[in-house]
Motif scaffolding. Structure first.
Motif, PDB file in Angstrom:
ATOM      1  N   PRO A 269       1.755   5.337  -2.059  1.00  0.00           N
ATOM      2  CA  PRO A 269       2.091   5.437  -0.631  1.00  0.00           C
ATOM      3  C   PRO A 269       1.319   6.561   0.037  1.00  0.00           C
ATOM      4  O   PRO A 269       0.875   7.517  -0.605  1.00  0.00           O
ATOM      5  N   ASN A 270       1.171   6.425   1.367  1.00  0.00           N
ATOM      6  CA  ASN A 270       0.526   7.455   2.190  1.00  0.00           C
ATOM      7  C   ASN A 270      -0.906   7.723   1.734  1.00  0.00           C
ATOM      8  O   ASN A 270      -1.314   8.858   1.485  1.00  0.00           O
ATOM      9  N   THR A 271      -1.655   6.613   1.659  1.00  0.00           N
ATOM     10  CA  THR A 271      -3.067   6.655   1.269  1.00  0.00           C
ATOM     11  C   THR A 271      -3.883   5.924   2.334  1.00  0.00           C
ATOM     12  O   THR A 271      -3.468   4.874   2.832  1.00  0.00           O
ATOM     13  N   TYR A 272      -5.055   6.472   2.642  1.00  0.00           N
ATOM     14  CA  TYR A 272      -5.872   5.952   3.744  1.00  0.00           C
ATOM     15  C   TYR A 272      -7.289   5.718   3.230  1.00  0.00           C
ATOM     16  O   TYR A 272      -7.956   6.651   2.764  1.00  0.00           O
ATOM     17  N   ILE A 273      -7.749   4.472   3.327  1.00  0.00           N
ATOM     18  CA  ILE A 273      -9.034   4.071   2.739  1.00  0.00           C
ATOM     19  C   ILE A 273      -9.866   3.370   3.805  1.00  0.00           C
ATOM     20  O   ILE A 273      -9.370   2.474   4.504  1.00  0.00           O
ATOM     21  N   VAL A 274     -11.136   3.755   3.903  1.00  0.00           N
ATOM     22  CA  VAL A 274     -12.043   3.078   4.818  1.00  0.00           C
ATOM     23  C   VAL A 274     -13.385   2.898   4.124  1.00  0.00           C
ATOM     24  O   VAL A 274     -13.846   3.758   3.380  1.00  0.00           O
ATOM     25  N   GLY A 275     -13.995   1.737   4.348  1.00  0.00           N
ATOM     26  CA  GLY A 275     -15.292   1.442   3.759  1.00  0.00           C
ATOM     27  C   GLY A 275     -16.422   1.613   4.751  1.00  0.00           C
ATOM     28  O   GLY A 275     -16.223   2.006   5.908  1.00  0.00           O
ATOM     29  N   GLU A 276     -17.606   1.287   4.284  1.00  0.00           N
ATOM     30  CA  GLU A 276     -18.814   1.371   5.103  1.00  0.00           C
ATOM     31  C   GLU A 276     -19.509   0.013   5.067  1.00  0.00           C
ATOM     32  O   GLU A 276     -20.112  -0.360   4.067  1.00  0.00           O
TER      33      GLU A 276
END
Length: 613
Positions: A269-276
């Motif tokens: 929980p409370n994890t933030y992931i962004v790709g490119e």
């Protein structure tokens, strides 16, 4: 744009394609704000000011217009193209919108005699008008639905122009007769504080300082498609996710690359992931190749865990063979009163690309093979694409969940035959789950399946039946597993009521299967069966598939006690004999089959405005 009397300017010209999703644009002036044409599409939060025509629908199969605001225009939405003898628009659904100081809100040429008979279907839900002379204007400027005075807001809770079906009206009637109950059927769990279906735009992190972004490559992952990045990725997520209360969150940034993974990655929980540009997470190895012991590639929370997880701009795939791979299992539930967890611009793409081992020539299509040929185990691509668990809640926006039908990286893009057992399985017992601009395609047993769930919003969803079926049929190569509520095609299609020559049509992947679920709202569903063993000859006679949608109900809604509260609006099918089937009386087992050619033709497609159960 120029807003003079002679202006010919258009803000957007879009004509053709199989979309799609568009949101958050404003249009000022011009002859036409948005000139639109596409198969199926979802648009959110478009605003129009002083356009002659805000939206001109050149053609469509099904289109959701949500949270549209139209101010001071001549015509709000024009769906009359083609005239009454050749209407080009299939379905338009207008949801949670506002139109003010506009002469005609919606222009249509649909009548009881117009052609095709189901074209020009219109569904309105929660539309506010103010200073609109005519809400729906018909042929020869006939006032189909009146307007109101300037400065006065009027809410239209629900209104339709087309054909609908229900338990009580299994042969169809006017939508407004079918939906004759005035109760607000949409549960509060799906709405925002203003009473609209909840939206949450993708997070942009524009105010996050650079030192709070964590590059996975800088932290030890490689992303070359060869190196095993499992340990590095897990360590990075464990160290930078699970943000404690009161501490500033970190954003885990996946630099562009292909990250090979050989074990399950757990996302707390409370994890933030962004790709490119769609950074790729790829499952690999024997851990993911046991169909009797399936394993998730990405495990987003464990059952019962609460918190926020955000994932955007990522792509998930398998390296074959991967008969036991579940690309993602989502269990996280959002805490009450907080932003919902979700995925934005996240895609699942199985096979058909370099490095997947699920390409031509190994998995090239073989339509001339004997019926029910031996399956090549090396071309088994996944067990399931997305599993939404019992305790989950989730927002999804602009997602394509795809088992490849062709080789993207081959020079001629040859068609391939690969086998993914299941598409999306949703078991969220309480939900809510939202799907905006969503598609699941080419999976063996089903594309969408809702089992024992409630509080589901879908709009627009889209599917395609695997091109190779019924050679082999849907019983191969994945036998039904009771734990996942799989359909048993061999038992169902071998029943006495299915003629022998129709069994191959019966044994095809379900576009949408609803089991023991309530409070389901589909605002647009384009569910297509284009092929019989790679041949399109079956389309015209609707002989590619027997039935596209299956609904089995054992319980009633807490919102509307007289029914399950399942609303399928703007259902569009291609190539299927029956658009949908359901059990009218669970005790007597009476089956209703909604025939595509029973007045539901809309040209190349078949179209129903509403199924209410």
């Amino acid at each position: 744009m120029h807003d003079g009397e002679n202006t010919k300017q258009r803000g957007i010209f879009m004509d053709n394609g199989s979309g799609g999703f568009l949101s958050s644009l404003k249009f000022y002036g011009g002859d036409c704000g948005a000139f639109l044409g596409n198969q199926q599409f979802t648009t959110l939060n478009l605003e129009f000011y002083n356009c002659k025509t805000a939206i001109y629908m050149n053609w469509d199969w099904v289109w959701l217009l949500k949270s549209i605001k139209i101010h001071d225009c001549g015509i709000g939405i024009d769906i009359s193209n083609g005239g009454p003898d050749d209407i080009h628009t299939g379905s338009v659904l207008l949801l949670d919108s506002y139109i003010e100081n506009t002469e005609i809100a919606i222009k249509t040429f649909r009548t009881k005699e117009s052609k095709p008979p189901a074209a020009g279907t219109l569904v309105i839900q929660n539309l506010i008008i103010s200073g609109v002379k005519t809400t729906v204007s018909g042929l020869n400027e006939e006032e189909i639905f009146g307007g109101n005075d300037k400065g006065r807001n009027t809410t239209i809770p629900f209104w339709g122009h087309g054909k609908g079906y229900s338990d009580h009206l299994p042969h169809g009637d006017d939508i407004n007769v079918v939906a004759d109950e005035t109760v607000d059927a949409i549960p509060a769990a799906l709405k925002d504080t203003a009473g609209k279906i909840l939206e949450r735009p993708r997070p942009l992190y524009r105010h996050i300082t650079p030192n709070r972004f964590v590059s996975v490559r800088a932290a030890g992952a490689v992303g070359d498609g060869v190196t095993d990045d499992t340990a590095a990725i897990q360590e990075i997520i464990s160290a930078n996710g699970n943000t404690p209360t009161g501490r500033k969150k970190k954003i885990i940034f996946f630099d562009y690359g292909v990250y090979r993974v050989t074990q399950t990655i757990y996302v707390p929980p409370n994890t933030y992931i962004v790709g490119e540009m769609w950074s790729v997470i790829m499952s690999s190895g024997s851990f993911f190749n046991d169909a009797k012991n399936p394993k998730p590639l990405f495990l987003v929370g464990k059952s019962g865990e609460e918190g926020i997880v955000e994932i955007s701009d990522m792509l998930f795939q398998t390296q074959g063979p991967a008969a036991g791979a579940i690309l993602m299992e989502w269990n996280i539930r959002s805490p009450q009163g907080q932003n919902v967890s979700g995925m934005w611009d996240v895609h699942f793409r199985v096979g058909g690309s370099e490095g997947t081992n699920l390409q031509s020539p190994k998995c090239i299509k073989k339509p001339d093979d004997q019926v029910d040929p031996k399956i090549d185990d090396d071309c088994v691509s996944a067990f399931m694409l997305l599993h939404i668990g019992k305790t989950a809640s989730l927002m999804m926006e602009n997602m394509w969940i795809w088992t490849s039908d062709h080789d993207l990286d081959a020079p001629k893009h040859e068609q391939i035959t690969i086998y993914t057992g299941r598409g999306l399985l949703c078991e969220a017992e309480l939900g809510p789950v939202w799907m905006y601009g969503h598609a699941v395609e080419h999976n063996v047993l089903y594309n969408y399946q809702l089992a024992n769930t409630k509080n589901i919003f879908m709009g627009v969803i889209q599917t395609e039946t695997p091109y190779y079926q019924s050679n082999p049929r849907a019983r191969q190569p994945f036998p039904p597993v009771a734990e996942y509520f799989d359909p048993d095609f061999e038992a169902a299609c071998g029943a006495a009521e299915v003629p022998q020559d129709k069994i191959s049509m019966c044994e095809k992947s379900w576009g949408l299967r609803i089991l023991n679920s309530t409070d389901v709202f589909a605002f647009g569903a384009g569910l297509y069966s284009f092929f019989e063993n790679y041949s399109t000859d079956c389309i015209a006679k609707r002989e590619c598939q027997q039935t596209m949608v299956s609904i089995d109900r054992d319980r009633k809604s807490d919102i509307v006690s007289s029914r399950s509260n399942i609303w399928l609006m703007g259902l569009v099918t291609i190539g299927t004999q029956n658009m949908a089937s359901w059990t009218r009386d669970s005790e007597e087992g009476e089956q209703i089959a909604l025939a595509a050619l029973d007045g539901n033709g809309a040209g190349f497609t078949d179209n129903v405005g509403l199924i209410l159960l």
